[in-house]
Write a protein that holds these residues in place. Structure first.
Motif, short mmCIF file in Angstrom:
data_model
loop_
_atom_site.label_atom_id
_atom_site.label_comp_id
_atom_site.label_asym_id
_atom_site.label_seq_id
_atom_site.Cartn_x
_atom_site.Cartn_y
_atom_site.Cartn_z
N HIS A 1 0.86 -1.18 0.00
CA HIS A 1 0.00 0.00 0.00
C HIS A 1 0.90 1.24 0.00
CE1 HIS A 1 -3.02 2.96 1.09
NE2 HIS A 1 -3.94 2.04 0.78
N LEU B 1 -6.78 5.92 -0.01
CA LEU B 1 -6.95 4.55 0.46
C LEU B 1 -7.04 3.61 -0.73
CD1 LEU B 1 -7.34 2.83 3.00
CD2 LEU B 1 -9.81 3.17 2.71
N PRO C 1 -4.38 8.30 4.72
CA PRO C 1 -5.38 7.38 5.27
C PRO C 1 -4.95 6.87 6.64
CG PRO C 1 -4.59 6.61 3.11
CD PRO C 1 -3.76 7.79 3.50
N GLU C 2 -5.92 6.61 7.50
CA GLU C 2 -5.63 6.06 8.83
C GLU C 2 -5.05 4.65 8.67
OE1 GLU C 2 -6.02 7.57 11.78
OE2 GLU C 2 -6.67 9.39 10.75
N ALA D 1 -5.46 2.02 10.42
CA ALA D 1 -6.47 0.97 10.57
C ALA D 1 -7.26 0.77 9.28
CB ALA D 1 -7.41 1.29 11.72
N GLU D 2 -7.56 1.88 8.57
CA GLU D 2 -8.25 1.77 7.28
C GLU D 2 -7.37 1.05 6.26
OE1 GLU D 2 -10.94 5.64 6.50
OE2 GLU D 2 -8.80 6.08 6.80
N VAL D 3 -6.10 1.41 6.25
CA VAL D 3 -5.15 0.77 5.33
C VAL D 3 -5.09 -0.73 5.62
CG1 VAL D 3 -2.73 0.64 4.62
CG2 VAL D 3 -3.82 2.88 4.93
N GLU D 4 -5.00 -1.09 6.88
CA GLU D 4 -4.94 -2.51 7.26
C GLU D 4 -6.18 -3.25 6.76
OE1 GLU D 4 -2.46 -4.19 8.71
OE2 GLU D 4 -1.18 -2.50 9.29
N ARG D 5 -7.36 -2.64 6.93
CA ARG D 5 -8.61 -3.28 6.49
C ARG D 5 -8.64 -3.48 4.98
NH1 ARG D 5 -10.83 -0.34 10.67
NH2 ARG D 5 -11.37 1.43 9.39
N VAL D 6 -8.32 -2.43 4.24
CA VAL D 6 -8.39 -2.56 2.78
C VAL D 6 -7.30 -3.51 2.28
CG1 VAL D 6 -6.95 -0.62 1.97
CG2 VAL D 6 -8.97 -1.26 0.69
N ARG E 1 -8.52 -7.05 2.49
CA ARG E 1 -9.42 -7.36 1.37
C ARG E 1 -8.64 -7.55 0.08
NH1 ARG E 1 -13.45 -2.70 1.18
NH2 ARG E 1 -14.38 -3.95 -0.48
#
Length: 159
Positions: A41, A48, A141-142, A144-149, A152
């Protein structure tokens, strides 16, 4: 063109090498190692789901890619773009070369960036001007958001 043997050694101050080697924080971690390439990323303000596709070895110029790296590049960019499309459903996926750090050639990397209408409208731009506007705005981007995306994306990319 024959690769420069010195080019396989990390540059003294190469963020791209440091990220891949775990010497610098990389939210989402390495998403994929595919042949001679690494997918991560983006750590910059390009939104994001923006990914970086870079050679595993330190390479400054497309002309310096070896035969295997060159052969793997097109299919990998397509694969990564398809994953970004599947996960984020953007109206377009930009793929562009970036390789300057501090105004001098740096570790070659391709940016694979999902772009949607709301991002274009928010920044009043598209294409290279959109990327420049996003860089100037500096919104990161936060983690935590990066980790989530990334979770996926990793599921779609396989590996």
């Amino acid at each position: 063109m024959t690769p420069d043997p010195a080019a396989s050694e990390p540059a003294p101050a190469c963020l791209a090498c440091d990220l891949t080697a775990g010497r610098a924080p990389l939210p989402g971690g390495v998403l994929l190692r595919a042949g001679s390439w690494v997918v991560e990323h983006c750590v910059g303000p390009l939104g994001l789901g923006t990914l970086v596709v870079k050679p595993a070895r330190h390479v400054l110029h497309v002309a310096d890619l070896d035969t295997a790296e060159a052969a793997e590049l097109g299919p990998l960019l397509r694969r990564v773009s398809a994953a970004v499309t599947a996960v984020l459903a953007p109206e377009q996926v930009y793929v562009c070369l970036w390789s300057h750090a501090g105004g001098v050639p740096g570790h070659l990397h391709f940016v694979v960036q999902p772009v949607d209408r709301s991002t274009r409208v928010r920044h009043g731009a598209f294409g290279p001007r959109l990327q420049a506007a996003m860089a100037e705005a500096g919104h990161m981007p936060e983690a935590a958001e990066v980790e989530r995306v990334c979770g996926r994306l990793r599921g779609v990319l396989g590996g």
